[in-house]
Enzyme design. Sequence first.
Site, PDB file in Angstrom:
ATOM      1  CD  GLU A 197       2.592  10.049  -0.010  1.00  0.00           C
ATOM      2  OE1 GLU A 197       1.485   9.476   0.041  1.00  0.00           O
ATOM      3  OE2 GLU A 197       2.712  11.282  -0.117  1.00  0.00           O
TER       4      GLU A 197
ATOM      5  CD  GLU B 192      -5.646   4.672   2.701  1.00  0.00           C
ATOM      6  OE1 GLU B 192      -6.324   3.854   2.055  1.00  0.00           O
ATOM      7  OE2 GLU B 192      -4.558   5.117   2.302  1.00  0.00           O
TER       8      GLU B 192
ATOM      9  CG  HIS C  43      -1.912   1.031   1.317  1.00  0.00           C
ATOM     10  ND1 HIS C  43      -2.631   1.276   2.462  1.00  0.00           N
ATOM     11  CD2 HIS C  43      -2.362   1.927   0.410  1.00  0.00           C
ATOM     12  CE1 HIS C  43      -3.463   2.276   2.253  1.00  0.00           C
ATOM     13  NE2 HIS C  43      -3.325   2.692   1.013  1.00  0.00           N
TER      14      HIS C  43
ATOM     15  CD  GLU D 146      -2.243   2.667  -3.834  1.00  0.00           C
ATOM     16  OE1 GLU D 146      -2.579   3.871  -3.878  1.00  0.00           O
ATOM     17  OE2 GLU D 146      -2.777   1.834  -3.086  1.00  0.00           O
ATOM     18  CG  HIS D 147      -0.186   6.137  -0.817  1.00  0.00           C
ATOM     19  ND1 HIS D 147      -0.822   7.225  -0.278  1.00  0.00           N
ATOM     20  CD2 HIS D 147      -1.084   5.126  -0.755  1.00  0.00           C
ATOM     21  CE1 HIS D 147      -2.054   6.893   0.090  1.00  0.00           C
ATOM     22  NE2 HIS D 147      -2.228   5.610  -0.182  1.00  0.00           N
TER      23      HIS D 147
END
Length: 1215
Positions: free
Chosen positions: A274, A350, A194, A197-198
């Site tokens: 991130e 998140e 994840h 991905e950012h």
Amino acid sequence: MAAAKSNYGGLSSPENNDDDWLEVSDHKSSTSSLGALELQNEDSSDSYETDSDDGEEEEYELTSGRRATHFSVVGWRPKELFRCCILSIAIVLAIVFAPKREPLFRSSHPPPGAVGVGHSSYDTIQSTRLEEYDARLTLYRHRATGAEFLAYVPDAVTANFKGGSGEDDYDPKPDKVFGVAFRTKPESSTGVPHILEHSVLCGSKKYPSRDPFAHLLKGSLQTFLNAMTYPDRTVYPVASRNRADFRNLMDVYLDAVFHPRAVTDEGWWVLRQEGWRYDVSDADDDSDRILQDETTTTTVATKAGTTTLKTTTGTTTKATTTTTTTSPQAKERPTNTRAKFEYKGVVFSEMKGAYSDPEDYLDRITQELLFPDSPYHYDSGGDPSIIPTLTREEFVGFYEKYYHPTNARLFIAGDEIDVYHALSKADGYMTPFGYNPASRKDSLIPYQQRSFKKPLSERRPFAVAAGEDEEGSEGFMLCITWLLNTQPLSPMMELAWIVLDSLLLGKASSPLTKTLEDSGLGEELIGGGMDNELLQSTFAIGMKGIKTREDVNALEDLIMDTLHSLDTDGFNEDMIASSMNTIEFQLREGGGGLRGMEIFLGALTKWNYDLNPADAIVYESALKDLKDEISRTGSNLFQQMIRDFLITNNHRVVLELFPSTTLEADQLKNEDIQISRATTRMSDDEYNQVIEENVKLKELQETEETPEVIATNPHLSISDIDKESIEYPISVEEDAFKSGVKLITHSVASSSILYVTFGLDISMLTYEDIVMLPSLVALFNEAGTHDLSDAEFRNNIGMVTGGVSASLEIMSVKPDGWDDDAKVSPGVNMLTMIFIEGKCTSDKADELFSIFYSVLTEINIDDSKSILQNSLKSSLSSTKSSVASRGHSYANRRIRGRYSVRDWIDEKMYGVSSLQDKAAILAEIEADWTSFARRLEDMRKTILNGNRNGMLLDMTGDASVLDQAMESAKDFLLNMLPIDLGNPAPPTPDFRATDHPWIEAAREEMVQSNPIKNEGIVVSTQVAYVGEGGQLYEPGEEVSGSTSVVSHYLTTGYMWDVIRAKNGAYGAYSSFSHSDGVETMYTYRDPNLPDTTLSLFHEAADSILNDVSSETLTRKDNAAITTAVIGTIGDLDGSAPSASGAGWIALSRYLRGESSVARQKWRNQIINTNSGDFVDFAKRMKSWKNPSQAIVASESAFAEMKDRAGVELSLFKLQ
């Protein structure tokens, strides 16, 4: 119709997207907010306005299923996109990736009609004619690396519609789609897939700016721009309707995934921004002190040269090109005076928000337990308690292991020119990497075997707000989840499972749904049924809002007993026929301009596991086989499936979550202990390194990049955008067939499907009655008739149509004479209607109108008490849950409801204010159902007896379909509508010329119930949703289209850079609506204390003025404004709508009283925006009228806010 497991959003977070939105709003695929899937606010989604006021996370569910698809889509509206039109149909095809790199799918020559695109760097492996889609699907294999490339080319790639009203003039121009996917097998719950991905989109070799992704959001015509992390793959898709823009997007993404800066030494900071980092807490910001006391400089080497960052010495800034030196004072600080750290990072924030949502948390725990020996055991998104263990070495190593072309799957949807260009472009990026079979072999996902000797039962706590009864309003949760298959399902069996899922749970009257809801053991169903988007399928069902432990046990027994009964009794023919027809209709209907995205994501459900991607898309053969099997065995097929896959299958997890008022505090305490222990173990050098990295990161984030670096980002010019506004077909006939009803038609290509909407004015009801309208609509959607039970009637609908539903629509309309202008509405002019919507094939129009008649006149209200109770309980439970998970939407709505009567009605119906009304309605139903039912019946009669000039019939479809439906429409209007019995209703007023009758009572209630004040909404959450807003323009004041440019500039600039990147909030938005003149700013999954974020909001206007004074917005080339203008136009035009979507857009524009002149004027104002417009907007923000706040956070956050900053809010606790 593959159901998605949890996957995680990329760089953009969910914006607002409330499925229960009242208004017919204009379709927009993109908004000025950096977020996904939130539904637009009705006023901010005006057809010529780009501002997104209240869109929603939806974390938007791409497909129906037990888990929401949590990737973020920039401004998508779920109503029109991804209509469950792709079935994942698996073929048992074992593919072994041979060492000699033999083709996965052998074909000596493409079949006749294959796409005429060849390329010397690729072998054409397979070419498949997709009759279902009138397109060809071609699979290529890259010779140098073994990468696979899938091309989808529709038979007709068309041009944009630019005016006119006939079918020949309208052309939806499908979006061009490109994507890259890597199979990424998680090896822990650090969230590295994840975070990568950012991170890969934060600068690359060719595009060395800090955030080319954000630059594209600022100034692209993209219709989709994001990325998503699944449990076993990471996907990077883009889309645009403009070829030049599409090629820019493609190149940025290819360079990002194959040459990201994040895994190089110069990209050290990306993981910290991130992913996660130690940050000095707001109360003890040591790094800020160092920045004030010391001279610290940073240089980033780039291909374009050296990026010069500002050096801070006190309050003076200067440029430098030297490297960073360590602060002497930092090195000398003794350990006993060390600063207090806290965790920060976009993904960390998140996932703290995700783990605060009880249903999301339940899904994650279930997956961990159900897959003990599989990579699915780990959370690819990241467990917040484990994310901080991720090291840079692991981060880089994961990239190097899986992000190789040999492990890549690329996709293109467009015409032949697009395909060849994409093949060439990808070849240039991939060839230097060579062939690496290990990257593909190491990423293989093994099957989890059914290893449980008995079902696994587990109990876990979930957090509820402090002060609530442990067994009070929140209640317990229980979900049973089965692992279905340990090898690929046959195409017919996978389709059969989709049908069985529909039979069990597809309608309110479906046997498993109805039995559980009627039991009264819980408030709302959870689990969602079948999930078939990963290697192995699962089935889950349960309930939330269970009051006692005894009821938890009783619910488990009831689920199993119901399955046993269905195994014995089966399903009747009508139930099976209804489900089969519904699913077949969904398959054949298709979607809108983003069909290519559907094909890509659908193909990956098989392609990711080395199966034929076409098998996830085609369905005719499997559908025929299933029909034949049902014809032969009837219900026995489904009974056997229930027996084999569910009843006798011990590999299932029975997970109970119980409420805890101490868990939230315990989690915060454990996090503090984790940080304290880590800090204590740090040597002085390690501690100083953390401090210095914070200094360097803040400098980097606060420094403007040089024009040379910015110039490396791809860009468009004003000449690349269409100057004319997009119009959609509409034809209006007053007093159609002399019926007194208005007939509105839209002639568009619709694959022989007819879309019908019948609208009835409801303004004659009293304002006191509006709280009952959701109840009436619920019965229209779920109840039976006097002759047919609810199950029989709903099955009948499913057998002959593609679906029929009722909705409540409340929309602002332009005052008379304002057609060509954009002015702030006085908030007193609005339409209020109930819409009955349906769709069918052209030969079923008579049946569709007959069902409309039954819904309106024959619904059996008297015998529907339990149906309504179940519906309202579910709605109440769902609203309470969504306040905690999508608090930004509720904060935004709450704020706007203080300044406009129209917006207050929306807040009352669907905001936090609705909770009290729903609870009161439930109590009234329980206390005196007879009287309540009588009131509903009186309301229905009043609506049906309304004057026909307040009714409309709207139809969308092919010209031939509309012609064929006219006789059926005529019969409906003349012979089936209720006829007034001697007491004619007065004509429906023209609400553009007069106030709506609800206005005065609503205004009085607004002042009493939602006055302008600063308010905190208390929920249990580890993050916050902070909102503040106020009025910039007065009612009647004209507003320019330039305001949408400034709002877009704020969201993609200051809000992104400062609140998201620097301070770790997953989303931050500016939203201005010309309809109410209100500007709001709000955050999503914000880790900061609310007062910190509020202080940043208050600097937003100055940031604009500073950009003007620093010449950012006044340069001769006008680059920054041009970028914002192009991005705003992209927001405005959005993705190509489906046929029904085009009809909705045209209808809503017409009903609002908007003219094409007004839309063109708004567009022209956007294109001609200048720096003076920015200054005017900023000055209005600095002096906005009566600002107020709405903040969704935990009680502890509000207490800390009061103690630390002396800020005390009026607290609102959910009922």
